[in-house]
Motif scaffolding. Structure first.
Motif, PDB file in Angstrom:
ATOM      1  N   PRO A  93      45.961  33.842  41.337  1.00  0.00           N
ATOM      2  CA  PRO A  93      47.408  33.569  41.325  1.00  0.00           C
ATOM      3  C   PRO A  93      48.041  33.730  39.944  1.00  0.00           C
ATOM      4  O   PRO A  93      49.177  34.207  39.828  1.00  0.00           O
ATOM      5  N   LEU A  94      47.315  33.332  38.902  1.00  0.00           N
ATOM      6  CA  LEU A  94      47.849  33.498  37.543  1.00  0.00           C
ATOM      7  C   LEU A  94      48.007  34.971  37.196  1.00  0.00           C
ATOM      8  O   LEU A  94      49.021  35.388  36.617  1.00  0.00           O
ATOM      9  N   TYR A  95      47.003  35.776  37.541  1.00  0.00           N
ATOM     10  CA  TYR A  95      47.067  37.207  37.246  1.00  0.00           C
ATOM     11  C   TYR A  95      48.191  37.878  38.029  1.00  0.00           C
ATOM     12  O   TYR A  95      48.929  38.720  37.495  1.00  0.00           O
ATOM     13  N   GLU A  96      48.327  37.516  39.295  1.00  0.00           N
ATOM     14  CA  GLU A  96      49.351  38.148  40.128  1.00  0.00           C
ATOM     15  C   GLU A  96      50.757  37.738  39.696  1.00  0.00           C
ATOM     16  O   GLU A  96      51.707  38.526  39.824  1.00  0.00           O
ATOM     17  N   ALA A  97      50.893  36.514  39.168  1.00  0.00           N
ATOM     18  CA  ALA A  97      52.197  36.077  38.659  1.00  0.00           C
ATOM     19  C   ALA A  97      52.535  36.738  37.326  1.00  0.00           C
ATOM     20  O   ALA A  97      53.712  36.822  36.948  1.00  0.00           O
ATOM     21  N   SER A  98      51.513  37.207  36.622  1.00  0.00           N
ATOM     22  CA  SER A  98      51.700  37.732  35.266  1.00  0.00           C
ATOM     23  C   SER A  98      51.807  39.248  35.199  1.00  0.00           C
ATOM     24  O   SER A  98      52.283  39.790  34.200  1.00  0.00           O
ATOM     25  N   ALA A  99      51.347  39.938  36.247  1.00  0.00           N
ATOM     26  CA  ALA A  99      51.381  41.406  36.252  1.00  0.00           C
ATOM     27  C   ALA A  99      51.670  41.874  37.675  1.00  0.00           C
ATOM     28  O   ALA A  99      50.906  41.575  38.595  1.00  0.00           O
ATOM     29  N   HIS A 100      52.752  42.599  37.840  1.00  0.00           N
ATOM     30  CA  HIS A 100      53.167  43.061  39.160  1.00  0.00           C
ATOM     31  C   HIS A 100      52.122  44.004  39.750  1.00  0.00           C
ATOM     32  O   HIS A 100      51.653  44.931  39.091  1.00  0.00           O
ATOM     33  N   HIS A 101      51.731  43.751  40.989  1.00  0.00           N
ATOM     34  CA  HIS A 101      50.729  44.558  41.692  1.00  0.00           C
ATOM     35  C   HIS A 101      49.390  44.606  40.938  1.00  0.00           C
ATOM     36  O   HIS A 101      48.715  45.643  40.920  1.00  0.00           O
ATOM     37  N   PHE A 102      49.032  43.513  40.315  1.00  0.00           N
ATOM     38  CA  PHE A 102      47.747  43.476  39.601  1.00  0.00           C
ATOM     39  C   PHE A 102      46.600  43.630  40.594  1.00  0.00           C
ATOM     40  O   PHE A 102      46.522  42.908  41.591  1.00  0.00           O
ATOM     41  N   THR A 103      45.690  44.573  40.331  1.00  0.00           N
ATOM     42  CA  THR A 103      44.568  44.829  41.240  1.00  0.00           C
ATOM     43  C   THR A 103      43.205  44.678  40.575  1.00  0.00           C
ATOM     44  O   THR A 103      42.182  44.807  41.237  1.00  0.00           O
ATOM     45  N   GLY A 104      43.175  44.416  39.293  1.00  0.00           N
ATOM     46  CA  GLY A 104      41.894  44.293  38.592  1.00  0.00           C
ATOM     47  C   GLY A 104      41.229  42.954  38.840  1.00  0.00           C
ATOM     48  O   GLY A 104      41.767  42.080  39.537  1.00  0.00           O
ATOM     49  N   PRO A 105      40.039  42.748  38.262  1.00  0.00           N
ATOM     50  CA  PRO A 105      39.351  41.461  38.406  1.00  0.00           C
ATOM     51  C   PRO A 105      40.054  40.364  37.613  1.00  0.00           C
ATOM     52  O   PRO A 105      40.544  40.609  36.509  1.00  0.00           O
ATOM     53  N   ALA A 106      40.114  39.177  38.185  1.00  0.00           N
ATOM     54  CA  ALA A 106      40.737  38.026  37.512  1.00  0.00           C
ATOM     55  C   ALA A 106      39.692  37.379  36.611  1.00  0.00           C
ATOM     56  O   ALA A 106      38.976  36.457  37.005  1.00  0.00           O
ATOM     57  N   LEU A 107      39.609  37.861  35.391  1.00  0.00           N
ATOM     58  CA  LEU A 107      38.537  37.481  34.476  1.00  0.00           C
ATOM     59  C   LEU A 107      38.882  36.241  33.668  1.00  0.00           C
ATOM     60  O   LEU A 107      40.041  35.962  33.372  1.00  0.00           O
ATOM     61  N   ALA A 108      37.868  35.503  33.292  1.00  0.00           N
ATOM     62  CA  ALA A 108      37.985  34.371  32.375  1.00  0.00           C
ATOM     63  C   ALA A 108      37.409  34.806  31.019  1.00  0.00           C
ATOM     64  O   ALA A 108      36.605  35.734  30.957  1.00  0.00           O
ATOM     65  N   PRO A 109      37.813  34.144  29.931  1.00  0.00           N
ATOM     66  CA  PRO A 109      38.700  32.983  29.856  1.00  0.00           C
ATOM     67  C   PRO A 109      40.173  33.360  29.908  1.00  0.00           C
ATOM     68  O   PRO A 109      40.533  34.506  29.649  1.00  0.00           O
ATOM     69  N   VAL A 110      40.989  32.355  30.211  1.00  0.00           N
ATOM     70  CA  VAL A 110      42.437  32.525  30.282  1.00  0.00           C
ATOM     71  C   VAL A 110      43.098  31.325  29.615  1.00  0.00           C
ATOM     72  O   VAL A 110      42.678  30.186  29.816  1.00  0.00           O
ATOM     73  N   LEU A 111      44.118  31.600  28.826  1.00  0.00           N
ATOM     74  CA  LEU A 111      45.027  30.555  28.360  1.00  0.00           C
ATOM     75  C   LEU A 111      46.321  30.752  29.133  1.00  0.00           C
ATOM     76  O   LEU A 111      46.949  31.822  29.043  1.00  0.00           O
TER      77      LEU A 111
END
Length: 295
Positions: free
Chosen positions: A86-104
């Protein structure tokens, strides 16, 4: 204190992260250092996650910047975590890559600030907090950056090449020489010293400690017993690693089972005789640190 022998190591070119926002010191930066706004998402089985967890603990940011701990083994293809999608999709439109950690992440906007661990740790050092602890003291930047390069190239990359199944004997021997030379230089630096820089804990110590944890819990499994005995012969270096492991900010974040599962889940190398030659008893050190943190 001379830094010539450390600073001589060439720079590391890290892969470009997907997100690389920075936290500034005032509101004009967009992302500014204010308590209760940001959150870390990490796995301590990952080296970047372990560095951030240790640094976060040293800075005493448990209340001001909470941490969400992720499973040791990612649950999505490509090494991603479903909890981060959800964080990745909210941050990049049509994000399709892996949701990798770490994240701030920024709890105010529900978006990602950064996925670049070195920047994140430097920005955490800017957060308002009680006490005078600083991981990046003024005047020690070059020493810290040099240690970062030594750990990345002289320990992590060299150890990988030294245990690489597809490499020839000459290539593995050359990589082992690089590894041993790096450890020898750091051993000389630490002989008679408690820490790497200016008699205080800094990000350089966080970097080296995580590299030593990885060397003994991951890379050792792909080296022969003779190589591991030579690595273990750097007594001041391993005494330093043992001493830091007793510190709650270091040892209580050791997820040995998670490191092992993550390693075996993605590693394609062959196990060698060095797997049977453990250098430090990390499990006991982690238990002691956990006990100390509860006092």
């Amino acid at each position: 204190m001379s830094i010539t022998s450390l600073a001589a190591v060439p720079s590391v070119h890290r892969a470009a992260p997907v997100f690389r926002g920075r936290i500034g010191r005032d509101a004009r930066s967009g992302h500014y250092a204010v308590p209760h706004r940001y959150r870390l998402h990490l796995s301590t089985a990952c080296p970047d996650g372990l560095r951030l967890a240790v640094g976060h603990g040293l800075l005493g940011l448990d209340a001001g910047c909470p941490v969400t701990f992720l499973p040791a083994v990612p649950d999505c293809p490509g090494g991603g975590h479903s909890a981060l999608r959800p964080l990745y999709e909210a941050s990049a439109h049509h994000f399709t890559g892996p949701a990798l950690a770490p994240v701030l992440s920024d709890d105010w906007s529900g978006r990602i600030v950064s996925t670049h661990a070195p920047d994140i740790l430097r920005d955490l050092d800017r957060f308002p907090r009680e006490g005078r602890v600083s991981l990046y003291p003024c005047g020690l930047e070059s020493v810290i950056e040099a240690v970062e390069r030594m750990c990345a190239e002289g320990i992590e990359e060299a150890a990988q090449r030294a245990g690489q199944a597809g490499a020839g004997p000459a290539e593995r021997a050359a990589a082992l020489d690089v590894l041993l030379d790096t450890l020898g230089r750091l051993e000389s630096r630490l002989t008679g010293e408690e820490y790497l820089a200016d008699d205080r804990l800094t990000a350089a110590d966080v970097e080296l400690w995580v590299a030593l944890v990885r060397l003994d819990t991951v890379h050792r499994h792909h080296l022969d017993a003779s190589a591991v005995h030579r690595i273990a012969g750097h007594r001041a270096l391993w005494a330093y690693a043992r001493r830091l492991a007793a510190h709650p900010a270091f040892g209580r974040h050791l997820d040995l089972d998670g490191i092992s599962r993550r390693h075996h889940g993605c590693c394609q190398g062959l196990e060698a005789a060095g797997a049977a030659v453990q250098i430090l008893d990390w499990a006991s050190l982690a238990a002691d640190a956990e006990h100390a943190s509860r006092r």
